[in-house]
Structure formats: C-alpha cells, structure tokens
Write an enzyme that holds these catalytic residues in place. Structure first.
Site, PDB file in Angstrom:
ATOM      1  N   GLY A  27       0.820  -1.205   0.000  1.00 30.06           N
ATOM      2  CA  GLY A  27       0.000   0.000   0.000  1.00 30.06           C
ATOM      3  C   GLY A  27       0.850   1.249   0.000  1.00 30.06           C
ATOM      4  O   GLY A  27       1.946   1.274  -0.557  1.00 30.06           O
ATOM      5  N   GLN A  29       2.791   3.113   2.205  1.00 28.87           N
ATOM      6  CA  GLN A  29       4.186   3.047   2.633  1.00 28.87           C
ATOM      7  C   GLN A  29       4.896   1.821   2.066  1.00 28.87           C
ATOM      8  O   GLN A  29       6.038   1.899   1.630  1.00 28.87           O
ATOM      9  CB  GLN A  29       4.277   3.033   4.167  1.00 28.87           C
ATOM     10  CG  GLN A  29       3.980   4.372   4.828  1.00 28.87           C
ATOM     11  CD  GLN A  29       5.044   5.417   4.555  1.00 28.87           C
ATOM     12  OE1 GLN A  29       6.207   5.113   4.267  1.00 28.87           O
ATOM     13  NE2 GLN A  29       4.649   6.680   4.652  1.00 28.87           N
ATOM     14  N   GLN A  87      -2.686  -5.201  11.924  1.00 28.93           N
ATOM     15  CA  GLN A  87      -1.369  -5.735  12.259  1.00 28.93           C
ATOM     16  C   GLN A  87      -1.409  -6.843  13.301  1.00 28.93           C
ATOM     17  O   GLN A  87      -0.708  -7.851  13.171  1.00 28.93           O
ATOM     18  CB  GLN A  87      -0.456  -4.601  12.733  1.00 28.93           C
ATOM     19  CG  GLN A  87      -0.038  -3.654  11.620  1.00 28.93           C
ATOM     20  CD  GLN A  87       0.938  -2.588  12.098  1.00 28.93           C
ATOM     21  OE1 GLN A  87       1.465  -2.663  13.211  1.00 28.93           O
ATOM     22  NE2 GLN A  87       1.171  -1.584  11.261  1.00 28.93           N
ATOM     23  N   HIS A 109       5.221   2.922  12.066  1.00 28.14           N
ATOM     24  CA  HIS A 109       4.431   3.671  13.049  1.00 28.14           C
ATOM     25  C   HIS A 109       4.401   2.830  14.310  1.00 28.14           C
ATOM     26  O   HIS A 109       4.348   1.595  14.248  1.00 28.14           O
ATOM     27  CB  HIS A 109       3.019   3.915  12.506  1.00 28.14           C
ATOM     28  CG  HIS A 109       2.109   4.670  13.433  1.00 28.14           C
ATOM     29  ND1 HIS A 109       2.527   5.754  14.161  1.00 28.14           N
ATOM     30  CD2 HIS A 109       0.793   4.489  13.743  1.00 28.14           C
ATOM     31  CE1 HIS A 109       1.511   6.227  14.867  1.00 28.14           C
ATOM     32  NE2 HIS A 109       0.456   5.470  14.633  1.00 28.14           N
ATOM     33  N   GLY A 135       3.511   7.734   1.438  1.00 34.63           N
ATOM     34  CA  GLY A 135       4.338   6.843   0.630  1.00 34.63           C
ATOM     35  C   GLY A 135       4.629   7.333  -0.765  1.00 34.63           C
ATOM     36  O   GLY A 135       5.754   7.187  -1.266  1.00 34.63           O
ATOM     37  N   ASP A 192       2.495  11.624  16.887  1.00 38.50           N
ATOM     38  CA  ASP A 192       1.868  11.440  15.580  1.00 38.50           C
ATOM     39  C   ASP A 192       0.346  11.444  15.703  1.00 38.50           C
ATOM     40  O   ASP A 192      -0.351  12.123  14.941  1.00 38.50           O
ATOM     41  CB  ASP A 192       2.341  10.127  14.954  1.00 38.50           C
ATOM     42  CG  ASP A 192       1.870   9.955  13.522  1.00 38.50           C
ATOM     43  OD1 ASP A 192       2.402  10.641  12.640  1.00 38.50           O
ATOM     44  OD2 ASP A 192       0.975   9.127  13.285  1.00 38.50           O
ATOM     45  N   GLU A 232      -7.418  28.940  -0.192  1.00 37.53           N
ATOM     46  CA  GLU A 232      -6.212  29.721   0.120  1.00 37.53           C
ATOM     47  C   GLU A 232      -5.415  29.148   1.282  1.00 37.53           C
ATOM     48  O   GLU A 232      -4.274  29.556   1.527  1.00 37.53           O
ATOM     49  CB  GLU A 232      -6.588  31.169   0.398  1.00 37.53           C
ATOM     50  CG  GLU A 232      -7.098  31.896  -0.851  1.00 37.53           C
ATOM     51  CD  GLU A 232      -7.246  33.395  -0.652  1.00 37.53           C
ATOM     52  OE1 GLU A 232      -6.427  33.981   0.088  1.00 37.53           O
ATOM     53  OE2 GLU A 232      -8.170  33.974  -1.230  1.00 37.53           O
TER      54      GLU A 232
END
Length: 341
Positions: A27, A29, A87, A109, A135, A192, A232
C-alpha cells in the site's frame, strides 16, 4: 542541545548484504519502501494475503510475491507495512509462527507495539523507520534523487546492531539524503496521533468547516467562503512549510498580519488548548486506541456514519464545482479508494 541528524555517511547498506528483506503489504508506505530498497540494490520480496489485489501490481514491478507467512519465513528483515488495526491479527496468524530467532521486525508507526496490540518475542530486533510523509512522496523524492526526512527508533536490540539496521533501512529508502532523527516508539506514536487529531486532520478540517459555515450563515456566497476558508489555506500552509510561521507573516499583507496576531488567539484560545491537552491524555493513557479498536471490531458503524456526514457537508459540493474550473489542478478522484495491503 539539538538532536543529532543522521545522514548518508552514518548509514551502511552493507548491513543488508546477503540478506532478504520482506515488505508485508504493498500500500502507501509498503510500495514506496519496497521500490526504493530494490532500487538501492537490496533483495526484496513482497508478502501479501492470499487473493490480494496488489499481487499483480507488485509482480509488474519485478517483485517475487509470496503469501505473508512464507515471506516472513524467507526474510531476515521484515517490514510490517499493514494498516494499524490489521497488524495484530496478521502478527498472530502469519508472522509469529514464521518468526525465528535473530530476525528483525520493522514498523513505520509505533501504535501496535507501543500500545501492546503486538507483543514481540524477546529473541528478535524490533525497530521503526517512519518517513515523515505519505508513501507516494517517499517514492517520488527518492526517484528525484532527494529524500523524505524520517524518524528511527529501537524497541528491542537483541542483535546489538538494531540501530545500524534502522539507519541502513533509512538510507535504502532515501531518508538519510534529507536527514534522520532518533526517537522512541512512545514519542513517535503519541506525537503522531496528537498531530493528526488536534492539528493536521481533525483540527484543520473542523476549522475549515466552521469558517465556511460562519460565512455562509452570514449570507455570503458559498463560493467566496470556499476560496477564503479552504482554497487559500494551501497557499498559507506552503509558506509556513517553506519558511515557518514568521516567514509566512513576512509574505502576507500588513492587514492580514494584524488580523492574524490579534484574532487568531481568539479562535484558538485557552479553551482550545485545554481540549488539546485532554486529547493528548486520551492518547497517552491508551483510551483513544481502546476506543479505536472497539470501533474497528464493532464494524466501524460510527466511523462510517461520521465520514458520510463529512462527505455531505456543503463545502464538498461547492469545492468539487470550483475545482472543476481549475484546469491547472490535477484531478484526483480518491473517494472510496483504500490503501492496499
């Protein structure tokens, strides 16, 4: 004292000589790490679940593609390039049964390890290499001869060479060209998550929507509200990205500057910062991850409901029409496209 910045001279790709690298997932990364390492001369195989749509894509790039367990068994160094919430199951079912003593697991991560969703055995190295960007940019910068800055961290150092492996990986994906900083799984993960929730995604999205609503509710055209509150924003963010907040202020008018320094603190005030501190405590305590795991395992009902609510916001319809007028802008229809793994 400023943190040490590691560059090409601090890393040795020779660490991977005669070793096989497995990248689990192809995917965002995963594909960038795999392609960059391959182009850096490393032997890379891809690990995917049976039936993955990414298999054909990876093979077209010249990779040997194996099922996840087989890739883990074959490799010496393994990147777990999978979505956070997938995971733990993949680790239990496919990685752990094939993870022999002396191997190295890499994460981009720290969430799964730091919050205990994955509990690595103590006979392997566990490290992190986290590029500070998506990625596709990691890949693009590498191809251009540049690099994406990255963070490295060592969670377990069984081989006594884990940091060298992390630096070698960072060099292989091009990050030592730009600069690499050392951190911990805890620090990377918690900062993060906070950045995503309070500033970059959650904070910015809520601020843009609230500004748009304020102008439209006051009777202004939605097109004017879109330009002022969303379009902007990129220009201002680019200035901050290139020169910092002070540099951005140097580049805008005196009127804009005066409004910035006198009105900005009224929007983001002590109450906002107090809420940010609550968000940080929820992250640090693990409450956010528990809530996220519960939501994920429960079928993502509230998650999908809130996403649909956001997609229905009037700013989306106005923006789609205005972006259609901007011939110079690359058109991207990314709705509904999930990262492949």
């Amino acid at each position: 004292m400023p943190a040490k910045v590691y560059t090409d001279k601090d890393a040795d790709l020779g660490v991977f000589a005669n070793k096989t690298i497995a990248v689990l997932g192809f995917g965002s990364q995963g594909h960038a790490h795999a392609l960059n390492l391959k182009d850096s001369g490393c032997k890379v195989v891809i690990g995917l679940y049976k039936g993955s749509k990414s298999k054909e894509v990876a093979e077209k790039h010249g990779f040997e593609v194996l099922e996840t367990g087989a890739a883990v068994k074959k490799a010496d160094v393994i990147l777990v390039g999978l979505p956070d919430m997938k995971q733990a199951d993949v680790y239990t079912n496919d990685i752990l049964p094939n993870l022999s003593k002396g191997k190295c697991l890499i994460f981009s991560h720290g969430l799964a390890v730091h919050f205990g969703l994955i509990k690595p055995t103590n006979d392997i190295d566990v490290i992190m290499v986290a590029p500070k960007g998506p990625g596709h940019m990691v890949r693009r910068l590498y191809v251009e001869g540049k690099g994406m800055p990255a963070l490295i961290a060592v969670y377990q150092n069984k081989s006594k060479a884990a940091k060298k492996i992390a630096l070698a990986w960072a060099k292989g994906i091009g990050s030592t060209r730009a600069g690499v900083l050392e951190t911990t799984f805890k620090e990377e993960c918690e900062t993060d998550l906070f950045g995503e929730q309070a500033v970059l995604c959650g904070g910015a999205s809520a601020l843009v929507q609230a500004g748009f609503e304020t102008l439209v509710e006051a009777g202004y055209q939605p097109e004017m509200a879109y330009f002022e509150c969303l379009h902007e924003l990129k220009l201002i963010c680019d200035l901050m990205y290139e020169s910092g907040i002070a540099g951005m202020r140097f580049s805008i008018s005196e009127t804009a500057k005066f409004g910035d320094i006198t009105r900005g603190p009224r929007v983001v005030d002590k109450r906002t910062k107090a809420e940010m501190k609550k968000i940080l405590k929820e992250i640090q305590s693990g409450a956010f991850v528990k809530e996220w795991v519960k939501e994920y395992k429960g079928g993502l009902k509230n998650y999908n409901k809130l996403l649909k609510k956001g997609e229905a916001h009037p700013i989306e319809k106005t923006g789609a029409r205005l972006r259609g007028m901007m011939s110079w802008m690359a058109k991207k229809n990314i709705k509904g496209v999930a990262a492949s793994y």
